[in-house]
Design an enzyme around this catalytic site. Structure first.
Site, PDB file in Angstrom:
ATOM      1  N   SER A 101     -10.642   3.898  -0.018  1.00 22.55           N
ATOM      2  CA  SER A 101      -9.665   4.471   0.894  1.00 22.55           C
ATOM      3  C   SER A 101     -10.316   5.342   1.972  1.00 22.55           C
ATOM      4  O   SER A 101     -11.101   4.864   2.779  1.00 22.55           O
ATOM      5  CB  SER A 101      -8.632   5.254   0.084  1.00 22.55           C
ATOM      6  OG  SER A 101      -7.531   5.631   0.859  1.00 22.55           O
ATOM      7  N   ASP A 241      -6.778   5.036   7.784  1.00 21.00           N
ATOM      8  CA  ASP A 241      -7.939   5.337   6.945  1.00 21.00           C
ATOM      9  C   ASP A 241      -8.666   4.040   6.635  1.00 21.00           C
ATOM     10  O   ASP A 241      -8.342   2.976   7.170  1.00 21.00           O
ATOM     11  CB  ASP A 241      -7.516   6.084   5.681  1.00 21.00           C
ATOM     12  CG  ASP A 241      -6.658   5.230   4.759  1.00 21.00           C
ATOM     13  OD1 ASP A 241      -6.044   4.253   5.242  1.00 21.00           O
ATOM     14  OD2 ASP A 241      -6.595   5.536   3.551  1.00 21.00           O
ATOM     15  N   ASP A 243      -8.860   1.822   4.283  1.00 24.40           N
ATOM     16  CA  ASP A 243      -8.191   0.607   3.811  1.00 24.40           C
ATOM     17  C   ASP A 243      -6.809   0.426   4.422  1.00 24.40           C
ATOM     18  O   ASP A 243      -6.057  -0.456   4.017  1.00 24.40           O
ATOM     19  CB  ASP A 243      -8.105   0.580   2.283  1.00 24.40           C
ATOM     20  CG  ASP A 243      -7.212   1.676   1.720  1.00 24.40           C
ATOM     21  OD1 ASP A 243      -7.004   2.693   2.420  1.00 24.40           O
ATOM     22  OD2 ASP A 243      -6.735   1.534   0.574  1.00 24.40           O
ATOM     23  N   ASP A 245      -3.976   2.001   4.347  1.00 21.94           N
ATOM     24  CA  ASP A 245      -2.694   2.293   3.710  1.00 21.94           C
ATOM     25  C   ASP A 245      -2.161   3.658   4.143  1.00 21.94           C
ATOM     26  O   ASP A 245      -1.038   4.029   3.805  1.00 21.94           O
ATOM     27  CB  ASP A 245      -2.767   2.185   2.182  1.00 21.94           C
ATOM     28  CG  ASP A 245      -3.726   3.176   1.538  1.00 21.94           C
ATOM     29  OD1 ASP A 245      -4.443   3.900   2.258  1.00 21.94           O
ATOM     30  OD2 ASP A 245      -3.775   3.206   0.285  1.00 21.94           O
TER      31      ASP A 245
END
Length: 449
Positions: A101, A241, A243, A245
């Site tokens: 993340s 960010d 990834d 999400d």
């Protein structure tokens, strides 16, 4: 929090804490738990972010899955919410996302989704942990044609982008938007998403090289996007960010619009058009006091959960709510996604802007933000364990609470994703909460480092 899994999957320094051997075991155990009652040959998809270690871990997880007779579809680099969407869209039994993340490149992680697109509940993570750590079940040994096969998808990104675009019905030809991809997963999708809406886009940090993910960019380092918006006279900007999400926004003057404000402005709009189910939004205890006041002022209810988007989602599913999330930018629009999706969140903000005729600055400004101090204290592995029982820390927290009284609050907790203790204070007097926060942080450093 489990022994391997935190609030957002298994995570650690790649090849040191999160090793190839452990990744293989997680793949094997996850397949055993998630596919044991199937009458067909199991199939699991794997997506990943742009970290140098992601391909290494992809190979290890795929090997573990194949060893117990599970077929594997490799999606390549995709956002985490793409896995959550595609596992259901493609009819797969489970999905795995390799990502840490918002963390630096040396970290990596493993997030697992069920066939429904939702992350695993605690009981299933505990079952996976028991297979790996306690030998609760013996993995089957597949040979010959029973060994799983590996294939690669060439449609994953395209299909995900179509889904994201399907969530709104507005055009953005008259908007100039800056996009910070954090040199992460949104690098493969954001440009196409926003340009498909007709927006004039400036894309930054979309050239991943394996080590620059989240490096002074993205939703955890907003200065670059703020400068880009101001220098290029943009109407607004979005930062994702690693990834994708999470999403944080920036208005035309460079002011950061956080997750609380995104939820607030979207929830108010949803209420006005009748799509805010039960007139309720779900947030965590970390949300700003101003958010709760905003809900009161606008006839909305607010549910509070412990920190972690998984707990927000559990509350939303249990009670039938349609929006929830975290101040950090994880926002779940349950009508469109089963997990936080930064690009879906950005498009919902654009929908509100277009349909209200207001700027992002005007919309976000409707929520008063109370001064808030957040201090992250790096602690040792054993310090995290000692945190809840340390009386010196408890006394420091109590002193601060007594000093603030009814004019603020104190929240000190162990991070579920990093070796940190997070010290958060909120109140009317910024100087006072800063001083009290530093005093607590000093005690944490003394006791737990």
């Amino acid at each position: 929090m489990g022994r391997l899994f935190g609030t957002d999957g298994a995570r650690g320094v790649a090849n040191s804490e999160l090793t190839c051997e452990l990744s293989m075991q997680i793949g094997r155990a996850a397949a055993m738990v998630l596919t044991e009652n199937l009458s067909h040959r199991p199939k699991v998809m794997i997506g990943m972010d742009t970290r140098a270690s992601s391909e290494m871990l992809e190979a290890s997880i795929a090997a573990g899955l194949c060893s117990v007779g599970t077929d594997v579809l490799l999606l390549g680099v995709v956002p985490t919410p793409a896995v959550a969407f595609l596992v259901k869209e493609y009819g797969y039994d489970a999905g795995v996302m390799i990502s840490a993340s918002h963390n630096p490149c040396e970290y990596n992680g493993i997030k697992i989704f069920q066939s429904t697109g939702y992350k695993l509940p605690d009981e299933l993570e505990n079952e996976i942990e028991s297979i790996i750590l306690d030998d609760a079940k013996v993995p089957p040994v597949m040979i010959g044609g029973d060994v799983g096969r590996i294939t690669r998808s060439d449609t994953a990104v395209d299909d995900y982008i179509k889904h994201v675009l399907s969530t709104i019905d507005v055009r953005c030809e008259n908007l100039k938007i800056a996009i910070d991809c954090a040199n992460g997963s949104s690098s493969v999708s954001a440009k196409r998403v926003f340009e498909s809406l007709g927006a004039d886009c400036i894309i930054i940090n979309a050239e991943p090289n394996g080590v620059n993910i989240n490096a002074d960019c993205g939703s955890t380092h907003m200065d670059g996007l703020r400068k880009c918006v101001i220098d290029n006279h943009c109407d607004l900007g979005f930062a994702f960010d690693g990834d994708a999400d999470r999403m944080l926004a920036v208005d035309n003057e460079g002011n950061i619009v956080d997750g609380d404000q995104v939820i607030a402005l979207c929830a108010k709009y949803m209420k006005s058009v009748g799509t805010l189910k039960k007139d309720t939004a779900v947030v965590t205890v970390m949300s700003n006091m101003g958010f709760f006041k905003f809900c009161d002022d606008n006839g909305m209810y607010c549910e509070k959960t412990k920190v972690g988007d998984r707990y927000v989602l559990e509350n939303m599913l249990e009670n039938g709510y349609s929006i929830g999330g975290e101040q950090s930018g994880h926002v779940i629009f349950l009508d469109y996604a089963t997990t936080g999706d930064g690009q879906v969140s950005a498009l919902q903000v654009l929908k509100v802007i277009k349909n209200t005729g207001k700027t992002l600055k005007e919309l976000a400004g409707e929520m008063e933000i109370f001064p808030q101090v957040l201090i992250n204290v790096k602690v040792s592995k054993y310090g995290r364990v000692r945190f809840t029982s340390d009386m010196e820390i408890k006394n420091a927290i109590k002193r601060a609470e007594n000093e603030l009284g009814n004019d603020g609050r104190v929240l000190v907790r162990v991070s579920g994703t990093e070796p940190l203790v997070r010290v958060m204070l909120e109140g009317k007097d910024k100087a006072k909460i800063q001083s009290l926060g530093e005093a607590i942080a000093d005690v944490v450093r003394e006791r737990l480092v």
